[in-house]
Scaffold this motif. Sequence first.
Motif, mmCIF file in Angstrom:
data_model
loop_
_atom_site.group_PDB
_atom_site.id
_atom_site.type_symbol
_atom_site.label_atom_id
_atom_site.label_comp_id
_atom_site.label_asym_id
_atom_site.label_seq_id
_atom_site.Cartn_x
_atom_site.Cartn_y
_atom_site.Cartn_z
ATOM 1 N N ALA A 113 51.247 40.655 31.253
ATOM 2 C CA ALA A 113 51.815 41.083 32.533
ATOM 3 C C ALA A 113 50.991 42.202 33.157
ATOM 4 C CB ALA A 113 53.260 41.536 32.344
ATOM 5 N N MET A 114 50.517 43.124 32.334
ATOM 6 C CA MET A 114 49.714 44.239 32.843
ATOM 7 C C MET A 114 48.384 43.752 33.408
ATOM 8 S SD MET A 114 48.519 47.729 30.884
ATOM 9 C CE MET A 114 47.468 46.839 29.734
ATOM 10 N N VAL A 115 47.730 42.824 32.703
ATOM 11 C CA VAL A 115 46.466 42.257 33.183
ATOM 12 C C VAL A 115 46.696 41.484 34.476
ATOM 13 C CG1 VAL A 115 44.611 40.616 32.680
ATOM 14 C CG2 VAL A 115 45.411 42.163 30.893
ATOM 15 N N GLY A 116 47.793 40.707 34.524
ATOM 16 C CA GLY A 116 48.124 39.950 35.726
ATOM 17 C C GLY A 116 48.391 40.861 36.909
ATOM 18 N N LEU A 117 49.065 41.963 36.649
ATOM 19 C CA LEU A 117 49.367 42.927 37.704
ATOM 20 C C LEU A 117 48.098 43.607 38.191
ATOM 21 C CD1 LEU A 117 51.859 44.124 39.195
ATOM 22 C CD2 LEU A 117 51.847 45.948 37.490
ATOM 23 N N ASN A 118 47.216 43.932 37.268
ATOM 24 C CA ASN A 118 45.973 44.615 37.610
ATOM 25 C C ASN A 118 45.015 43.703 38.392
ATOM 26 O OD1 ASN A 118 44.098 46.941 37.310
ATOM 27 N ND2 ASN A 118 42.903 45.484 36.107
ATOM 28 N N SER A 119 44.963 42.417 38.006
ATOM 29 C CA SER A 119 44.044 41.477 38.655
ATOM 30 C C SER A 119 44.546 41.007 40.009
ATOM 31 C CB SER A 119 43.821 40.254 37.758
ATOM 32 O OG SER A 119 43.245 40.631 36.527
ATOM 33 N N GLY A 120 45.853 40.963 40.170
ATOM 34 C CA GLY A 120 46.413 40.466 41.418
ATOM 35 C C GLY A 120 46.555 38.952 41.395
ATOM 36 N N PRO A 121 47.231 38.406 42.404
ATOM 37 C CA PRO A 121 47.524 36.978 42.413
ATOM 38 C C PRO A 121 46.358 36.109 42.884
ATOM 39 C CG PRO A 121 48.406 37.997 44.376
ATOM 40 C CD PRO A 121 47.829 39.108 43.555
ATOM 41 N N LEU A 122 46.392 34.855 42.474
ATOM 42 C CA LEU A 122 45.504 33.850 43.036
ATOM 43 C C LEU A 122 46.134 33.399 44.354
ATOM 44 C CD1 LEU A 122 43.098 31.791 42.637
ATOM 45 C CD2 LEU A 122 44.824 30.229 41.728
ATOM 46 N N CYS A 123 45.338 33.433 45.410
ATOM 47 C CA CYS A 123 45.894 33.056 46.709
ATOM 48 C C CYS A 123 44.797 32.518 47.625
ATOM 49 C CB CYS A 123 46.591 34.246 47.362
ATOM 50 S SG CYS A 123 45.487 35.635 47.741
ATOM 51 N N ASN A 124 45.234 31.954 48.725
ATOM 52 C CA ASN A 124 44.315 31.444 49.738
ATOM 53 C C ASN A 124 43.972 32.586 50.686
ATOM 54 O OD1 ASN A 124 42.982 30.120 51.842
ATOM 55 N ND2 ASN A 124 44.206 28.275 51.592
ATOM 56 N N ALA A 125 42.776 33.123 50.511
ATOM 57 C CA ALA A 125 42.311 34.238 51.346
ATOM 58 C C ALA A 125 41.147 33.755 52.205
ATOM 59 C CB ALA A 125 41.876 35.413 50.477
ATOM 60 N N GLU A 126 41.373 33.698 53.509
ATOM 61 C CA GLU A 126 40.357 33.254 54.475
ATOM 62 C C GLU A 126 39.847 31.856 54.138
ATOM 63 O OE1 GLU A 126 37.392 36.293 54.456
ATOM 64 O OE2 GLU A 126 38.713 37.802 55.354
ATOM 65 N N GLY A 127 40.785 30.973 53.803
ATOM 66 C CA GLY A 127 40.457 29.575 53.568
ATOM 67 C C GLY A 127 39.902 29.258 52.195
ATOM 68 N N LYS A 128 39.886 30.236 51.307
ATOM 69 C CA LYS A 128 39.337 30.024 49.966
ATOM 70 C C LYS A 128 40.327 30.520 48.910
ATOM 71 C CE LYS A 128 35.372 31.249 47.068
ATOM 72 N NZ LYS A 128 34.123 32.048 46.985
ATOM 73 N N TRP A 129 40.547 29.689 47.884
ATOM 74 C CA TRP A 129 41.435 30.089 46.792
ATOM 75 C C TRP A 129 40.684 31.020 45.845
ATOM 76 C CZ3 TRP A 129 46.546 29.464 46.589
ATOM 77 C CH2 TRP A 129 47.118 28.527 47.457
ATOM 78 N N THR A 130 41.150 32.254 45.784
ATOM 79 C CA THR A 130 40.464 33.268 44.991
ATOM 80 C C THR A 130 41.455 34.347 44.551
ATOM 81 O OG1 THR A 130 38.623 34.857 45.013
ATOM 82 C CG2 THR A 130 39.861 34.611 47.055
#
Length: 203
Positions: A113-130
């Motif tokens: 959970a800590m690593v996931g929180l630190n890295s942030g979510p996978l999302c569509n940012a400016e047309g790219k999944w990152t």
Amino acid sequence: MCTAKCSKCIAFSLYPFVFISILCNIVLFFPAGSVKYAQEGHITEEVKYMGGLLGGGIMGPWWLYNLKEVLISSIYIHFTGENGCCGNRFGMFLSIAFAAVGVAGALYSFTVAMVGLNSGPLCNAEGKWTTPFKHSNTSYLADSSLWEKCGEPKNVVQFNVGLFLTLMATSCLQALLCAVQMINGLAGCLFGACNKNKLNEEP
């Protein structure tokens, strides 16, 4: 308080945290309440490590056969507190080992959970999944204006932050309760796990 009775109290306290961990991990697979992202594989990497399921709870659809980490620890700790064969020094000794497994499971859940929180979510940012916040010099947690980078799934940053923080909190409480049971189990192993049957037998 008798060590056996204390074991039962600890076990009943663990159960809700186990199910909260399981629920949080399941919900994390459905950002924006949609199955679409799971089907397309657009799920935050740390969610796939199933810290809440493997560490803080149970694993997959075979939950009846594959009791894991904190759940199996809480069940055994519960039975340690029952009158009869488990309410003895050997049972309390075994409860120390199961509680240690529970601590390990909770630590795994917390770390993921800590690593996931630190890295942030996978999302569509400016047309790219990152994962736009993973290598950022600025903490996205401290600057909510950065959250707008994630266009899809909707509100995925708040979604991930809330659930990962919940997993971290529950895993800390699980680890604390299991650590208390280790101390309680040691006391029961050394001095015996008094129970009603034993007390009734005394003159």
